[in-house]
Design a protein around this motif. Structure first.
Motif, short mmCIF file in Angstrom:
data_model
loop_
_atom_site.label_atom_id
_atom_site.label_comp_id
_atom_site.label_asym_id
_atom_site.label_seq_id
_atom_site.Cartn_x
_atom_site.Cartn_y
_atom_site.Cartn_z
N ARG A 1 0.87 -1.18 0.00
CA ARG A 1 0.00 0.00 0.00
C ARG A 1 0.90 1.22 0.00
NH1 ARG A 1 -1.23 3.43 3.35
NH2 ARG A 1 -0.21 2.31 5.04
N ARG A 2 0.67 2.10 -0.98
CA ARG A 2 1.52 3.28 -1.14
C ARG A 2 2.99 2.88 -1.22
NH1 ARG A 2 -1.39 6.64 3.73
NH2 ARG A 2 -3.38 7.02 2.69
N ASN A 3 3.25 1.80 -1.96
CA ASN A 3 4.59 1.29 -2.20
C ASN A 3 5.27 0.76 -0.93
OD1 ASN A 3 4.46 2.21 -4.97
ND2 ASN A 3 4.72 4.26 -4.12
N GLN A 4 4.51 0.63 0.13
CA GLN A 4 5.03 0.08 1.38
C GLN A 4 4.50 -1.34 1.56
OE1 GLN A 4 7.04 1.61 4.24
NE2 GLN A 4 7.16 -0.61 4.25
N LYS A 5 5.42 -2.29 1.74
CA LYS A 5 4.99 -3.67 1.92
C LYS A 5 4.16 -3.81 3.20
CE LYS A 5 9.35 -4.87 -0.26
NZ LYS A 5 10.75 -5.27 0.01
N VAL A 6 3.14 -4.65 3.11
CA VAL A 6 2.23 -4.86 4.24
C VAL A 6 2.26 -6.31 4.71
CG1 VAL A 6 -0.16 -4.71 5.03
CG2 VAL A 6 0.73 -2.99 3.46
N ILE A 7 2.22 -7.22 3.73
CA ILE A 7 2.26 -8.66 4.03
C ILE A 7 3.27 -9.31 3.09
CG2 ILE A 7 0.94 -10.82 3.90
CD1 ILE A 7 -1.53 -9.13 4.66
N GLU A 8 4.12 -10.15 3.66
CA GLU A 8 5.11 -10.88 2.86
C GLU A 8 5.01 -12.36 3.18
OE1 GLU A 8 7.07 -6.91 4.12
OE2 GLU A 8 6.16 -8.58 5.20
N GLU A 9 5.49 -13.17 2.26
CA GLU A 9 5.52 -14.60 2.51
C GLU A 9 6.71 -15.23 1.79
OE1 GLU A 9 2.37 -16.95 0.48
OE2 GLU A 9 1.66 -15.02 -0.25
N ALA A 10 7.08 -16.38 2.28
CA ALA A 10 8.16 -17.14 1.65
C ALA A 10 7.82 -18.62 1.76
CB ALA A 10 9.49 -16.84 2.33
N PRO A 11 7.97 -19.34 0.65
CA PRO A 11 8.33 -18.85 -0.68
C PRO A 11 7.17 -18.13 -1.36
CG PRO A 11 7.86 -21.20 -0.75
CD PRO A 11 7.78 -20.81 0.69
N SER A 12 7.35 -17.78 -2.65
CA SER A 12 6.26 -17.17 -3.41
C SER A 12 5.34 -18.26 -3.95
CB SER A 12 6.84 -16.38 -4.59
OG SER A 12 5.80 -16.04 -5.51
N PRO A 13 4.02 -18.04 -3.89
CA PRO A 13 3.10 -19.03 -4.46
C PRO A 13 3.10 -19.03 -5.98
CG PRO A 13 1.88 -17.12 -3.69
CD PRO A 13 3.31 -16.90 -3.27
N PHE A 14 3.85 -18.09 -6.59
CA PHE A 14 3.81 -17.91 -8.04
C PHE A 14 5.00 -18.54 -8.76
CE2 PHE A 14 4.52 -15.04 -11.81
CZ PHE A 14 3.39 -15.42 -12.51
N LEU A 15 6.15 -18.58 -8.10
CA LEU A 15 7.36 -19.04 -8.78
C LEU A 15 7.42 -20.56 -8.89
CD1 LEU A 15 10.37 -16.87 -7.60
CD2 LEU A 15 8.75 -16.46 -9.44
N ASP A 16 8.01 -21.03 -9.98
CA ASP A 16 8.37 -22.44 -10.09
C ASP A 16 9.86 -22.56 -9.81
OD1 ASP A 16 9.61 -21.51 -12.41
OD2 ASP A 16 8.02 -22.26 -13.72
N GLU A 17 10.34 -23.78 -9.68
CA GLU A 17 11.73 -23.98 -9.31
C GLU A 17 12.70 -23.44 -10.36
OE1 GLU A 17 14.94 -24.57 -7.22
OE2 GLU A 17 12.91 -24.89 -6.43
N LYS A 18 12.30 -23.55 -11.63
CA LYS A 18 13.17 -23.05 -12.70
C LYS A 18 13.36 -21.55 -12.60
CE LYS A 18 13.41 -22.74 -17.77
NZ LYS A 18 12.71 -23.06 -19.05
N THR A 19 12.27 -20.80 -12.38
CA THR A 19 12.37 -19.34 -12.28
C THR A 19 13.10 -18.95 -11.00
OG1 THR A 19 10.22 -19.20 -13.41
CG2 THR A 19 11.05 -17.19 -12.38
N ARG A 20 12.82 -19.66 -9.92
CA ARG A 20 13.50 -19.38 -8.65
C ARG A 20 15.02 -19.50 -8.82
NH1 ARG A 20 11.01 -22.91 -5.70
NH2 ARG A 20 9.56 -21.38 -4.84
N LYS A 21 15.44 -20.55 -9.46
CA LYS A 21 16.88 -20.77 -9.64
C LYS A 21 17.49 -19.71 -10.54
CE LYS A 21 20.21 -24.37 -10.92
NZ LYS A 21 20.38 -25.78 -11.38
N LYS A 22 16.77 -19.34 -11.59
CA LYS A 22 17.28 -18.32 -12.51
C LYS A 22 17.42 -16.97 -11.81
CE LYS A 22 16.43 -16.57 -17.21
NZ LYS A 22 15.48 -16.60 -18.36
N MET A 23 16.39 -16.60 -11.05
CA MET A 23 16.45 -15.34 -10.31
C MET A 23 17.55 -15.38 -9.26
SD MET A 23 12.36 -14.58 -9.81
CE MET A 23 12.58 -13.05 -8.90
#
Length: 666
Positions: A233-255
């Protein structure tokens, strides 16, 4: 190993660093301003040094004063936390001249990566995809408008030395670019002592995902998975989580590999974070590298088992990393909710005052779940207008995402905070939101799902019935208590009826209570019933109830004829009446709120920075009326409709309380 370290920070992060240092057997030194004399981090440290008046630019970010504290105490190393001096190369250089270890990266890495303009250039040269933008210095607002047009709206104006959402504005047109440029410069100068601004393309519907890196001075560097930070909100993080529910292992490794490569390109050591913007096709673009510990680091610690603060201290002591990339395993799921001193019912504007009640959930850690609360406050303490509004970082861990979210729901409902406005109800609302629970969210989540702000939650009918049943059972207990106290009859239970009408959230539920020593069965008009059991007694502010085998946690306050009940983002008046009382209550007129449409009220305690209009001015809808600063953020108050100013009660430099009248209209 160091014998004594100084923490050049305050609040929850100072407390967090002290905990790891104590675990390692290292003495700690706190620094504090006059406003923080009774702060928690001061009480936790072995020593504490007063360094100046409340404003950060007169205390916490004055390098000479921090250096004096180091000399006074003989500290061998300094952990800067985040914010303040954590990414200030002049501070790191001053420590080096003094022979004091900086628990962070080398000066060269701070200079190249801490400056967002330079870091983007280095990333481009390293072949990392970056967001289109203007990396050079911007002379004035008109040049900002010209650059914004060339990039194409919308654009993001960002403080080069910034972080934590300070000095950032999104502009969708020339007027917003012009206005945002000046506000960003002002906030950047106030927060960081550096007013340089750069502009980049604002990518709509993105995800914000960051990689945690850790490197030593012996050429070893690893990444510790990613954190999903899209709920902002207003560029300020409010809630974070780990890992991301969006990434797959291939993208995670590349990043992760790119993040490590970038860190090695600048000879990085210590903990750092490489932030990326990720689109719906999992294409990612480098945003910036934060050369410090991140606010949201606990979720990484919870899924990896790595104490990042300890690792930072060991690296600064010259030790080699004891873990390699192959040793990093992501275990389970962690969620972090940032508890802020801001009122969600007033568009999240800052709130200050005394914490008349502050009772976090009990911290636990076992093989099935973890509840962790990183905080820097205590019951009876003050939330100051001078600093960031964060109160605590509530974290939960469980073996999977659904379980971690459920742990967070219960923890939020259990968290008691009174005396100030706070965002607990909003955090609870997010935990139940379908877009969040499905993992299908972007950085536009709050903007899209709460476009008109937050005004509470209407509970779904199944939860509403459980609350109604709980209220009826609790009211019966309270009635028995009152009968006993009054001594109206020896057999008090005969005075407590079985037929009641529970009114809440605009609905009425006629119920019949059948009680026994183990609890109560509450039957509704449609014949369905709920079994309620609890050890709650009148006067307790928190009720934990078993309703049909499910835990329901409710914050409870007494009101005439019922309770104020808060749970899962809802804040309700719940009335429990006899059938006759309910019949009469329906005839009572509704009390209407006072008309304040002709007044501009101060939405938060703060300082008037400027007043843009005078008595007699005709103002248009959306026109700037004044600017109020609170907790290092400038808030522009605008006219809601076309009108004429009839009275101005405040001037630049005035300190106002919430709801003070700034000006009046015809």
């Amino acid at each position: 190993m160091f014998k004594k370290i100084l923490i050049a920070n305050r609040g929850e992060i100072a407390c967090r660093v002290i905990k790891s240092a104590q675990k390692m057997g290292i003495k700690t030194v706190a620094i504090y301003s006059e406003a923080d004399k009774h702060a928690l981090h001061v009480a936790m440290a072995d020593e504490a040094v007063l360094i100046g008046p409340p404003p950060a630019n007169e205390s916490y970010i004055v390098i000479d004063k921090v250096m004096d504290a180091i000399r006074q105490t003989g500290a061998e190393a300094v952990h800067p936390g985040y914010g303040f001096l954590s990414e200030n190369k002049l501070f790191a250089e001053a420590l080096a001249r003094e022979g004091v270890a900086f628990i962070g990266p080398p000066v060269g890495a701070i200079e190249s990566m801490g400056d967002k303009i330079t870091s983007k250039k280095i990333a481009q040269e390293a072949g990392v995809a970056t967001v289109p933008g203007h990396m050079g210095l911007i002379a004035d607002a008109e040049e900002a408008v010209k650059i914004s047009r060339e990039i194409g709206y919308p654009v993001m104006l960002k403080a080069s030395a910034g972080g934590g959402g300070k000095g950032m504005r999104i502009a969708w047109n020339d007027d917003e670019a012009r206005e945002g440029f000046q506000s960003s410069k002002n906030e950047a100068a106030s927060s960081f002592g550096d007013d340089r601004i750069f502009i980049e393309k604002f990518i709509t519907q993105p995800r914000h995902i960051e990689i945690q890196v850790l490197a030593d001075a012996h050429g070893n560097a690893i990444y510790l998975g990613e954190r999903e930070c899209s709920i902002q909100r207003r560029n300020q993080k409010v809630i974070e989580e780990a890992p991301s529910p969006f990434l797959d292992e291939k993208t995670r490794k590349k990043m992760g590999n790119q993040a490590v490569a970038l860190a090695q390109a600048v000879d990085y050591t210590s903990a750092g974070t490489v932030e990326f913007i990720v689109d719906g096709d999992r294409n990612f673009y480098f945003l910036e590298m934060n050369t410090r510990l991140q606010v949201e680091h606990p979720v990484t610690e919870l899924i990896t088992g790595v104490d990042l603060v300890e690792q930072m201290i060991r690296v600064a002591n010259g030790e080699e990393l004891a873990i390699r990339q192959k040793d990093v395993k992501l275990n389970g799921w962690a969620v972090e909710s940032r508890l802020y001193a801001e009122d969600p019912y007033r568009n999240f504007l800052p709130s200050i005052g005394r914490l008349s009640r502050y009772r976090p959930p009990e911290e636990v850690a076992d093989a099935t779940h973890v509840v962790r609360n990183d905080t820097g406050v205590y019951e009876g303490g003050e939330i100051s207008m001078y600093y960031d509004p964060m109160i605590a970082k509530l974290c939960t861990w469980a073996p999977d995402r659904d379980a971690a979210i459920e742990e967070m729901r219960v923890a939020l409902d259990t968290f008691e905070v009174e005396g100030i406005g706070h965002n607990l109800p909003f955090l609870s609302a997010v935990m139940d939101h379908e877009k969040f629970t499905s993992g299908n969210m972007t950085t536009a989540f709050i903007e899209e799902e709460f476009p008109d702000g937050f005004d509470g939650v209407d509970l779904p009918n199944d939860m509403l019935r459980r609350v109604a049943a709980s209220a009826a059972a609790m009211y019966r207990v309270a009635e028995i208590r009152r009968t006993r106290v009054s001594g109206r009859m020896d057999n008090h239970e005969r005075k407590v009826g079985t037929d009641w009408v529970v009114s809440l959230q605009g609905q009425e539920f006629p119920v019949v209570i059948d009680a026994d020593p183990m609890g109560a069965t509450v039957t509704f008009k449609d014949g369905k019933s709920h079994r309620v059991s609890s050890d709650w007694v009148p006067g307790q502010s928190l009720a934990k109830l078993d309703v049909d085998g499910t835990l329901v946690v409710i914050k409870v306050g007494k009101i005439p004829g019922g309770f104020r009940m808060r749970l899962r983002g809802a804040d309700m008046k719940v009335f429990v009446r006899t059938p006759r009382q309910a019949e009469l209550a329906r005839l009572m007129p509704e009390k209407m709120p006072a008309d304040t449409s002709k007044l501009l009220l101060c939405p938060m305690p703060g300082l008037i920075v400027s007043v843009a209009v005078e008595v007699g001015d005709e103002v248009q809808e959306g026109q700037t009326l004044c600017t109020v600063e609170a907790m290092k953020m400038e808030n522009i108050l605008r006219a809601e409709k076309k009108t004429v100013v009839t009275k101005v009660n405040a001037a630049a430099g005035d300190s106002l309380a919430v709801d003070d009248v700034i000006m009046e209209f015809e």
